[in-house]
Design an enzyme around this catalytic site. Structure first.
Site, mmCIF file in Angstrom:
data_model
loop_
_atom_site.group_PDB
_atom_site.id
_atom_site.type_symbol
_atom_site.label_atom_id
_atom_site.label_comp_id
_atom_site.label_asym_id
_atom_site.label_seq_id
_atom_site.Cartn_x
_atom_site.Cartn_y
_atom_site.Cartn_z
ATOM 1 N N SER A 23 -22.824 13.424 4.336
ATOM 2 C CA SER A 23 -22.560 11.991 4.248
ATOM 3 C C SER A 23 -23.189 11.426 2.975
ATOM 4 O O SER A 23 -24.232 11.909 2.530
ATOM 5 C CB SER A 23 -23.196 11.337 5.486
ATOM 6 O OG SER A 23 -22.592 10.125 5.789
ATOM 7 N N PRO A 24 -22.561 10.402 2.384
ATOM 8 C CA PRO A 24 -23.163 9.836 1.166
ATOM 9 C C PRO A 24 -24.540 9.245 1.442
ATOM 10 O O PRO A 24 -24.735 8.587 2.461
ATOM 11 C CB PRO A 24 -22.166 8.739 0.761
ATOM 12 C CG PRO A 24 -21.347 8.465 1.980
ATOM 13 C CD PRO A 24 -21.330 9.728 2.773
ATOM 14 N N CYS A 26 -27.560 7.125 -0.660
ATOM 15 C CA CYS A 26 -28.153 6.482 -1.834
ATOM 16 C C CYS A 26 -29.524 7.076 -2.119
ATOM 17 O O CYS A 26 -30.310 7.298 -1.195
ATOM 18 C CB CYS A 26 -28.362 4.988 -1.574
ATOM 19 S SG CYS A 26 -26.853 4.053 -1.436
ATOM 20 N N GLN A 101 -18.322 8.494 -3.145
ATOM 21 C CA GLN A 101 -18.023 7.217 -2.498
ATOM 22 C C GLN A 101 -18.150 6.122 -3.548
ATOM 23 O O GLN A 101 -19.151 6.075 -4.265
ATOM 24 C CB GLN A 101 -19.031 6.976 -1.367
ATOM 25 C CG GLN A 101 -18.741 5.749 -0.543
ATOM 26 C CD GLN A 101 -19.811 5.498 0.493
ATOM 27 O OE1 GLN A 101 -20.991 5.350 0.162
ATOM 28 N NE2 GLN A 101 -19.427 5.443 1.750
ATOM 29 N N TYR A 183 -21.218 -4.145 3.256
ATOM 30 C CA TYR A 183 -20.985 -4.366 1.833
ATOM 31 C C TYR A 183 -19.688 -5.163 1.643
ATOM 32 O O TYR A 183 -19.093 -5.629 2.608
ATOM 33 C CB TYR A 183 -21.016 -3.022 1.093
ATOM 34 C CG TYR A 183 -22.375 -2.366 1.227
ATOM 35 C CD1 TYR A 183 -23.506 -2.982 0.695
ATOM 36 C CD2 TYR A 183 -22.553 -1.179 1.946
ATOM 37 C CE1 TYR A 183 -24.774 -2.427 0.850
ATOM 38 C CE2 TYR A 183 -23.814 -0.617 2.108
ATOM 39 C CZ TYR A 183 -24.919 -1.244 1.557
ATOM 40 O OH TYR A 183 -26.167 -0.709 1.708
ATOM 41 N N ARG A 231 -14.446 4.845 4.302
ATOM 42 C CA ARG A 231 -15.419 4.757 5.410
ATOM 43 C C ARG A 231 -15.318 3.353 5.963
ATOM 44 O O ARG A 231 -15.536 2.375 5.233
ATOM 45 C CB ARG A 231 -16.823 5.054 4.882
ATOM 46 C CG ARG A 231 -17.909 4.703 5.874
ATOM 47 C CD ARG A 231 -19.270 5.262 5.497
ATOM 48 N NE ARG A 231 -19.386 6.640 5.958
ATOM 49 C CZ ARG A 231 -20.531 7.308 6.053
ATOM 50 N NH1 ARG A 231 -21.665 6.726 5.707
ATOM 51 N NH2 ARG A 231 -20.558 8.550 6.479
ATOM 52 N N LEU A 302 -25.689 9.994 14.054
ATOM 53 C CA LEU A 302 -26.520 10.751 14.996
ATOM 54 C C LEU A 302 -25.823 11.993 15.552
ATOM 55 O O LEU A 302 -25.817 12.214 16.759
ATOM 56 C CB LEU A 302 -27.024 9.844 16.118
ATOM 57 C CG LEU A 302 -28.311 9.082 15.777
ATOM 58 C CD1 LEU A 302 -28.735 8.181 16.927
ATOM 59 C CD2 LEU A 302 -29.450 10.047 15.427
HETATM 60 C C1 LIG Z 1 -31.232 7.898 2.635
HETATM 61 C C2 LIG Z 1 -29.909 7.385 3.138
HETATM 62 C C3 LIG Z 1 -29.019 6.831 2.249
HETATM 63 C C4 LIG Z 1 -27.749 6.395 2.688
HETATM 64 N N1 LIG Z 1 -26.838 5.962 1.765
HETATM 65 C C5 LIG Z 1 -25.545 5.750 2.155
HETATM 66 C C6 LIG Z 1 -24.512 5.567 1.211
HETATM 67 O O1 LIG Z 1 -24.704 5.658 0.003
HETATM 68 N N2 LIG Z 1 -23.269 5.311 1.687
HETATM 69 C C7 LIG Z 1 -22.989 5.275 3.027
HETATM 70 O O2 LIG Z 1 -21.839 5.046 3.416
HETATM 71 N N3 LIG Z 1 -23.956 5.509 3.931
HETATM 72 C C8 LIG Z 1 -25.200 5.766 3.534
HETATM 73 N N4 LIG Z 1 -26.160 6.079 4.457
HETATM 74 C C9 LIG Z 1 -25.763 6.187 5.855
HETATM 75 C C10 LIG Z 1 -25.413 7.639 6.164
HETATM 76 O O3 LIG Z 1 -24.384 8.138 5.324
HETATM 77 C C11 LIG Z 1 -24.984 7.803 7.634
HETATM 78 O O4 LIG Z 1 -23.806 7.095 7.842
HETATM 79 C C12 LIG Z 1 -26.059 7.310 8.596
HETATM 80 O O5 LIG Z 1 -27.348 7.733 8.192
HETATM 81 C C13 LIG Z 1 -25.788 7.826 10.007
HETATM 82 O O6 LIG Z 1 -25.678 9.231 9.997
HETATM 83 P P1 LIG Z 1 -26.908 10.199 10.447
HETATM 84 O O7 LIG Z 1 -27.257 9.805 11.858
HETATM 85 O O8 LIG Z 1 -26.327 11.575 10.352
HETATM 86 O O9 LIG Z 1 -28.058 9.974 9.515
HETATM 87 C C14 LIG Z 1 -27.421 6.486 4.047
HETATM 88 C C15 LIG Z 1 -28.358 7.000 4.953
HETATM 89 C C16 LIG Z 1 -29.566 7.479 4.514
HETATM 90 C C17 LIG Z 1 -30.513 8.089 5.506
#
Ligand SMILES: Cc1cc2nc3c(=O)[nH]c(=O)nc-3n(C[C@H](O)[C@H](O)[C@H](O)COP(=O)(O)O)c2cc1C
Length: 366
Positions: A23-24, A26, A101, A183, A231, A302
């Site tokens: 997943s993207p 930042c 993204q 956003y 997304r 999650l």
């Molecule tokens: C450090 C960090 C940076 C993130 N940056 C982005 C982002 O650039 N674009 C985006 O759509 N979601 C971003 N997210 C959200 C994640 O892509 C993801 O949707 C969210 O953490 C839920 O998934 P997970 O439970 O696997 O962490 C970010 C999450 C984390 C932890």
């Protein structure tokens, strides 16, 4: 146990070796939008995590569309050259296909990096004017955005197109429009943040207009061989917000604009909304979109264990699973999932001594 998670998947003309997507994320570590050595190391590591596809962090289409001073962009030739260097390196050393993204932060722009507090930039920290569908702040203490004019809307749409053209030149396999997490595009869609009375506000059809126009314009600029997706928000998790029904309607509209896939996320429309904390909390929404819209569907949120990831794909609830924090925590998540599910996967030649011989007793099926 089956190994559907590690079966290939064709997305537009792109052959993904498996269904796992990074997943993207930042990193807030760029210099005026330019990726640097942090991104080189970080992304090369993630490109070797065993996922079939790695998506580069939200990369902003104009300078004032960045979340923070440290966010990546594709709004200048320098940005493009810096990203091209990083991606050429990932292509050389990694096993994952590569996506990006592209985003505009809207009323969540001009913010501090998370480790600086994560709120709105204070006077003296070079804050900038933000734009949004309506002049409503994201939360207490946030900048009140200026209501986007038709000129702003046209400029941002062109900025998405130009950033997408840069992404095509860099050689990405997939491009993803960031239409979630509060956003700019999400804030146009949600009735919580969009109180306009012109053709970009009011009915759901009007609130979809910004996202549709950007999707159509970007699709026209991106060759069909590159998978283009978005997304989106599965739910605002508020009584007055977007629901799964809205997400289904939006996904249909975006499919009609020529998008190849939908990635289902949720939440983030205001500073005080909270997402559920149950494993796979977006899966039921993704399942509806896959069934009712008939578009390639990815889900995030999650998904931590290989067993859950495998069951989501094996039961046909989504075509791909995206993971953020679990892969940050374990940058060989894909390797370990493969071992747990009893399959072997390709690794860079330098890493091939980590394989089945190292796993006494592992029963391999593939
Ligand atoms: C450090 C960090 C940076 C993130 N940056 C982005 C982002 O650039 N674009 C985006 O759509 N979601 C971003 N997210 C959200 C994640 O892509 C993801 O949707 C969210 O953490 C839920 O998934 P997970 O439970 O696997 O962490 C970010 C999450 C984390 C932890």
């Amino acid at each position: 146990m089956t190994n559907t998670l590690f079966s290939p998947y064709r997305l537009a003309d792109v052959e993904l070796p498996n269904r796992i997507v990074v997943s993207p994320m930042c990193q807030y570590s760029a210099n005026d939008g330019c990726a640097n050595d942090w991104h080189l190391g970080h992304l090369a590591m993630l490109a070797n995590c065993g996922a079939g596809l790695m998506i580069v962090e939200a990369t902003h289409v104009e300078r004032h569309g960045r979340i923070t001073h440290g966010c990546t962009g594709l709004y200048s030739d320098d940005n493009e050259a810096a990203m091209a260097r990083v991606i050429a390196h990932c292509r050389r050393v990694g096993t994952a296909k590569l996506g990006i993204q592209i985003a505009h932060a809207g009323r969540k722009a001009s913010a501090q990096r998370p480790w600086e507090g994560g709120g709105a930039l204070k006077p003296g920290a070079d804050p900038w004017e933000t734009i949004a569908p309506s002049p409503i702040a994201f939360g207490a203490g946030w900048h009140v955005p200026r209501m986007a004019t038709h000129e702003d809307i046209a400029r941002v749409r062109e900025a998405f197109v130009n950033a997408a053209k840069r992404a095509v030149r860099i050689g990405f396999d997939t491009i993803e429009l960031h239409y979630a997490h509060g956003y700019l595009a999400h804030s146009f869609l949600s009735p919580v943040s969009n109180h306009r009375i012109d053709e970009y506000g009011g009915s759901l059809d009007n609130r979809m207009r910004f996202g549709r126009e950007v999707a159509q314009a970007v699709r026209a600029a991106v060759p069909k061989s590159i998978a283009l997706g978005a997304r989106i928000t599965g739910s605002d998790w508020r009584d007055d917000g977007l629901t799964a029904d809205d997400a289904v309607v939006y996904a249909k509209a975006l499919k009609a604009c020529g998008l190849d896939y939908i990635d289902v996320s949720s939440g983030g429309v205001t500073a005080d909304t909270r997402n559920p904390t149950t494993p796979g909390y977006n899966v039921a929404i993704a399942e509806r979109i896959k069934r009712e819209v008939g578009i390639a569907t990815r889900v995030v949120g999650l998904i931590v264990t290989p067993a859950l990831a495998e069951s989501i794909v094996a039961e046909g609830r989504a075509d791909m699973v995206a993971m953020a924090r679990s892969i940050l925590d374990d940058p060989r998540w894909g390797w370990h999932a493969a071992r747990e599910l009893g399959v072997d996967i390709p690794r860079a030649p330098q890493y091939q001594r980590v394989g089945p011989k190292l796993w006494p007793g592992a029963a391999l099926r593939a």
